[in-house]
Design an enzyme around this catalytic site. Structure first.
Site, PDB file in Angstrom:
ATOM      1  NE  ARG A   1      50.278   4.711 -11.362  1.00 39.52           N
ATOM      2  CZ  ARG A   1      50.313   3.618 -11.942  1.00 39.52           C
ATOM      3  NH1 ARG A   1      51.021   3.310 -12.952  1.00 39.52           N
ATOM      4  NH2 ARG A   1      48.895   3.357 -12.089  1.00 39.52           N
TER       5      ARG A   1
ATOM      6  N   PRO B   1      40.350   0.590 -16.304  1.00 37.26           N
ATOM      7  CG  PRO B   1      41.111   1.686 -14.304  1.00 37.26           C
ATOM      8  CD  PRO B   1      39.961   0.835 -14.640  1.00 37.26           C
ATOM      9  CD  GLU B   2      45.030  -2.266 -12.305  1.00 31.44           C
ATOM     10  OE1 GLU B   2      45.637  -3.514 -11.963  1.00 31.44           O
ATOM     11  OE2 GLU B   2      45.205  -1.456 -11.386  1.00 31.44           O
TER      12      GLU B   2
ATOM     13  NE  ARG C   1      58.382  -1.203 -25.052  1.00 30.27           N
ATOM     14  CZ  ARG C   1      58.024   0.144 -24.974  1.00 30.27           C
ATOM     15  NH1 ARG C   1      58.909   0.649 -25.963  1.00 30.27           N
ATOM     16  NH2 ARG C   1      57.407   0.710 -24.200  1.00 30.27           N
TER      17      ARG C   1
ATOM     18  CG  ASN D   1      49.331   1.711  -8.481  1.00 31.24           C
ATOM     19  OD1 ASN D   1      50.184   1.310  -8.259  1.00 31.24           O
ATOM     20  ND2 ASN D   1      48.713   2.933  -7.802  1.00 31.24           N
TER      21      ASN D   1
ATOM     22  CE  LYS E   1      47.654  -2.208 -17.129  1.00 35.48           C
ATOM     23  NZ  LYS E   1      48.693  -1.423 -16.311  1.00 35.48           N
TER      24      LYS E   1
ATOM     25  CD  GLN F   1      47.037   7.107 -21.945  1.00 31.63           C
ATOM     26  OE1 GLN F   1      46.657   8.055 -22.052  1.00 31.63           O
ATOM     27  NE2 GLN F   1      48.298   6.844 -21.869  1.00 31.63           N
TER      28      GLN F   1
END
Length: 276
Positions: A262, A2-3, A125, A169, A53, A70
């Site tokens: 979250r 994930p991260e 972005r 998260n 990510k 994701q």
DNA sequence: TCTTTATGGTGAG
DNA sequence: TCACCCTAAAGAT
């Protein structure tokens, strides 16, 4: 997978397998990407980059394979032609005569030209990468003081990939704990020392996670707790996933809350809600 | 065999 | 803030 730190580790493995030499065969599961298979096969893989990510596999000639895992995407590296035993769905395969780099389960895969990377709705972005070696504490402190970010609650700001890319998260909770700052606070209300501590924690906790495969806890402590038979969720982090358990620093009980779907974890005494 | 949860992200209101 | 999309695994029944 994930991260940011986990993505960077996966990128390292993929790079070791396929970078610096031609990819003899590239296969996409998505029909709209089939047309790139012939254009990429036989081209050298120049680099495997990450931006937060997201991963960019750069090919000779300028095209890059973009992927975002994701929550579900997972990379496997295997000897050429072998597949892992998994019930997952293969979405992307890059082979050379020795190795296969295989992306399973991910749904966000694309092929981008250089100009498309610059204008990409997600990539364009992103803020600076938390793992970027060029990123300094003072640059992060300046960013925290920037009017675009200074008024926002840290709980939301740290998950905003436009502020800093790669934090997710668990890193959010862990960074705020290490900095000793409550998630409801805002950059503009921090003291200089607190702002410095937060900038430092963003970089250090991310890098520790990268080095130790997702462990943000003190490594010695994590090793000892694991040896004692504690579960994975119990030893890996300072506060994340430990609601109701005791803080190793102060002995207080860790609290959790849910906002925007979250979960957030806080040690109320190590991270006071109000300024001292 | 269901239902829920997850370390992610988007877009509408 | 919420609903929703993506997919897999864990938990409940």
């Amino acid at each position: 997978m994930p991260e940011g730190p986990e993505i960077r580790r996966a990128a390292d493995r993929v790079a070791r397998a396929i970078a610096g030499r031609p990819a003899t065969r590239v296969r996409f599961a998505f029909p709209e990407l089939k047309r790139f298979e012939r254009r990429l096969s036989g081209k050298r893989v120049d680099a495997v980059d990450t931006r937060g990510k997201a991963m960019l596999i750069r090919f000779e000639g300028g095209l890059s394979i973009y992927s975002h895992s994701q929550l579900y995407g997972r990379w496997y590296v295997r000897p050429a032609g072998q597949l892992p035993r998994t019930g997952r769905t293969l979405r992307l395969a890059i082979h050379n005569p020795d190795r296969s780099a295989l992306l399973y389960s991910a749904s966000e895969i694309d092929v981008l030209r250089p100009a498309e990377i610059e204008t990409h709705p997600f990539l364009s972005r992103l803020g600076p990468d938390a793992l970027d070696r060029e990123l300094t504490d003072s640059a992060l402190e300046a960013r925290l003081a920037d009017a675009r970010f200074a008024r926002r609650q840290l709980a939301a700001l740290l998950l905003d990939q436009g502020f800093v890319a790669g934090i997710g998260n668990y890193l959010r909770s862990e960074i705020l704990f290490v900095a000793g700052i409550h998630p409801a606070r805002r950059p503009r209300d921090l003291s200089d020392d607190e702002r410095h501590a937060l900038a430092r924690a963003i970089r250090r906790v991310s890098r520790r996670s990268y080095r130790s495969a997702g462990i943000t806890n003190d490594l010695e402590r994590a090793r000892e707790l694991r040896a004692r038979g504690l579960s994975r969720s119990a030893y890996r982090h300072h506060v994340f996933g430990r609601a109701g358990e005791r803080c190793w620093s102060c002995g207080g009980v860790i609290e959790s809350s849910t906002r925007g779907g979250r979960r957030l974890f806080v040690c109320p005494s190590c991270q006071p809600a109000a300024q001292a």
